[in-house]
Design a protein around this motif. Structure first.
Motif, short mmCIF file in Angstrom:
data_model
loop_
_atom_site.label_atom_id
_atom_site.label_comp_id
_atom_site.label_asym_id
_atom_site.label_seq_id
_atom_site.Cartn_x
_atom_site.Cartn_y
_atom_site.Cartn_z
N ASN A 45 0.79 -1.23 0.00
CA ASN A 45 0.00 0.00 0.00
C ASN A 45 0.82 1.28 0.00
OD1 ASN A 45 -2.56 -1.31 0.05
ND2 ASN A 45 -2.15 -1.82 2.19
N SER A 46 2.12 1.19 -0.29
CA SER A 46 2.92 2.41 -0.33
C SER A 46 4.09 2.24 -1.30
CB SER A 46 3.45 2.77 1.06
OG SER A 46 4.42 1.84 1.47
N THR A 48 7.80 4.52 -2.38
CA THR A 48 8.71 5.66 -2.33
C THR A 48 9.39 5.69 -3.70
OG1 THR A 48 9.04 5.37 0.03
CG2 THR A 48 10.67 6.71 -1.15
N GLU A 67 6.89 9.95 -1.04
CA GLU A 67 6.28 8.75 -0.48
C GLU A 67 4.79 8.83 -0.76
OE1 GLU A 67 9.19 8.03 3.35
OE2 GLU A 67 7.28 9.06 3.66
N ARG A 68 4.22 7.72 -1.21
CA ARG A 68 2.80 7.68 -1.59
C ARG A 68 2.14 6.49 -0.93
NH1 ARG A 68 0.04 9.93 -5.88
NH2 ARG A 68 -1.65 8.72 -6.79
N ARG A 69 1.07 6.75 -0.21
CA ARG A 69 0.29 5.69 0.42
C ARG A 69 -1.06 5.58 -0.30
NH1 ARG A 69 2.31 8.48 4.82
NH2 ARG A 69 0.27 9.29 5.42
N THR A 70 -1.48 4.37 -0.52
CA THR A 70 -2.71 4.12 -1.26
C THR A 70 -3.73 3.43 -0.37
OG1 THR A 70 -1.42 3.86 -3.28
CG2 THR A 70 -3.65 3.00 -3.32
N ASN A 71 -4.96 3.88 -0.43
CA ASN A 71 -6.07 3.25 0.27
C ASN A 71 -7.02 2.72 -0.80
OD1 ASN A 71 -8.53 2.66 1.53
ND2 ASN A 71 -8.23 4.24 3.09
N THR A 77 -5.32 8.35 -2.34
CA THR A 77 -3.88 8.31 -2.08
C THR A 77 -3.49 9.54 -1.28
OG1 THR A 77 -3.21 9.55 -4.05
CG2 THR A 77 -3.45 7.15 -4.30
N SER A 79 0.23 11.57 -0.69
CA SER A 79 1.65 11.64 -1.04
C SER A 79 2.28 12.84 -0.38
CB SER A 79 1.83 11.79 -2.55
OG SER A 79 1.26 10.71 -3.24
#
Length: 159
Positions: A45-46, A48, A67-71, A77, A79
């Protein structure tokens, strides 16, 4: 603090739009402004990654790490750019996707940022630039995603 928010309607199912636009590896072919994208670290879910822009009119390229997190459940997202030598002190980008029926998606981007004191542009100029560029990139992405999805649907019908 600078802030922009833009949305665009894409004629493609939300899951496809979410999948295609969150594959950071393909961003150089999805966006017109990126020359390269390098994955530095990735989990389910992430990610870099390092982005490098295409040269501007003066031949200048910008590079930064984010850095990017995805739900996936919410189709959103979050970032954040990591510190770099660019003009931004802080940059947070949120994307979210809303389904309109089964064949359309509203893709929304929101950016909040602060400029470094020694930045070569003002916050107002950066806001105007990012607002314009976001609209251009969203339109390009809309066209490319719709072409990809229409091509995939045509192929599945033919075979």
């Amino acid at each position: 603090m600078g802030y922009i928010r833009n949305a665009i309607l894409i004629d493609a199912p939300v899951d496809e739009v979410f999948k295609l636009t969150n594959n950071v590896r393909t961003w150089p072919s999805l966006f017109t402004e990126y020359e390269s994208s390098e994955i530095l670290e990735e989990t389910e879910n992430s990610v870099t990654f390092r982005l490098t822009t295409r040269p501007d009119g003066d031949g200048k390229q910008w590079t930064w790490v984010a850095e990017r997190r995805t739900n996936g459940e919410r189709r959103s997202t979050y970032s954040e750019r990591l510190p770099s030598d660019g003009p931004f002190q802080r940059m947070v980008i949120r994307w979210w996707y809303d389904s309109i029926g089964s064949t359309q998606t509203v893709m929304t981007w929101e950016q909040e940022f602060t400029m470094k004191a020694q930045a070569h542009v003002t916050e107002e100029a950066a806001t105007n630039y990012l607002n314009n560029q976001t609209r251009i990139q969203q339109q390009v992405i809309k066209e490319r995603v719709e072409a990809t999805c229409n091509s995939s649907q045509t192929e599945s019908v033919l075979y």
